[in-house]
Write an enzyme that holds these catalytic residues in place. Structure first.
Site, short mmCIF file in Angstrom:
data_model
loop_
_atom_site.label_atom_id
_atom_site.label_comp_id
_atom_site.label_asym_id
_atom_site.label_seq_id
_atom_site.Cartn_x
_atom_site.Cartn_y
_atom_site.Cartn_z
N SER A 9 -11.57 1.88 -5.61
CA SER A 9 -11.36 0.67 -4.81
C SER A 9 -12.03 0.74 -3.44
O SER A 9 -12.35 -0.31 -2.86
CB SER A 9 -9.86 0.44 -4.62
OG SER A 9 -9.24 1.56 -4.03
N GLY A 20 -8.83 1.59 -8.73
CA GLY A 20 -7.87 2.37 -9.47
C GLY A 20 -8.47 3.48 -10.31
O GLY A 20 -7.73 4.26 -10.93
N ASN A 38 -7.72 8.59 -6.10
CA ASN A 38 -6.62 8.19 -6.99
C ASN A 38 -6.05 9.38 -7.76
O ASN A 38 -4.87 9.36 -8.15
CB ASN A 38 -7.09 7.10 -7.96
CG ASN A 38 -7.28 5.76 -7.27
OD1 ASN A 38 -6.43 5.32 -6.51
ND2 ASN A 38 -8.41 5.13 -7.50
#
Length: 214
Positions: free
Chosen positions: A37, A74, A103
């Protein structure tokens, strides 16, 4: 006269061949960005993320580069590792930027797995003939001193092993700034559009020398 004509024809053919080679080289100047992201403009106006800013900066670069942003919000290093082979075949990049790992940390995934995935991605990109850049991340101290230290260090380990360029910390001057809160969206994870020019500068400091590789 015949000799002069033959020489002239040879010169023209050589120029045409040279022009074709230059055109082919220009077509191969592709930077593939595989990220999460932070590179996919999460929560931002379209075109305001650091990858879009990079593309705009490189548009004036001679020779020009094409930027392909294959980032997905993500995504983890496992996701990037599974997606990369097809991306390499599809785009045939001369340079690959890997911005993944954040992540993994948020999910508490094993550091050994993150390191192995980054290593595999770097090796796959190099095997495809691309120069590689790793974009490092860091996590807050509340993750534990040992985890934070080892997570930050794994990017350098992979970069050194695979002779890849390294951006030590994408959010340098942002996440570690005294006024860090103002540079983040309300979720306190994703930077605002105002932070992305600084993120680009963090990458650009390394990229200027790296573009000659590959």
């Amino acid at each position: 006269m015949i000799g002069l004509r033959a020489a002239g024809a040879g010169a023209i053919a050589a120029l045409a061949s040279s022009g074709t080679a230059l055109a082919a080289a220009a077509q191969q100047r592709k930077i593939l960005v595989v990220g999460d992201s932070l590179s996919a403009e999460y929560g931002l106006p379209r075109g305001s993320g650091w990858v879009a800013l990079l593309e705009a900066r490189l548009a004036a670069h001679k020779p020009a580069y094409t930027v392909i942003n294959a980032s997905i919000s993500g995504d983890t290093t496992s996701g990037g590792r599974s997606r990369l082979p097809a991306l390499l075949v599809q785009h045939k990049p001369s340079h690959v930027v890997i911005e993944l790992g954040g992540n993994d940390a948020l999910r508490g995934l094993p550091l050994a797995m993150t390191e192995a995935n980054l290593l595999a991605m770097a090796q796959a990109a190099r095997a495809a003939g691309a120069a590689v850049m790793l974009v490092g991340m860091q996590v807050p101290p509340n993750y534990g001193q040992a985890y934070s230290r080892d997570f930050a260090g794994l990017f350098g380990k992979v970069a050194q092993r695979e002779r890849a360029a390294l951006v030590p910390f994408l959010l340098a001057g942002i996440a570690d700034a005294s006024d860090a809160q103002k540079w983040f969206q309300p979720d306190r994870i994703h930077p605002t559009a105002q932070a992305h020019p600084r993120m680009l500068e963090n990458v650009w400091q390394v990229m200027t020398g790296w573009l000659g590789r590959g």
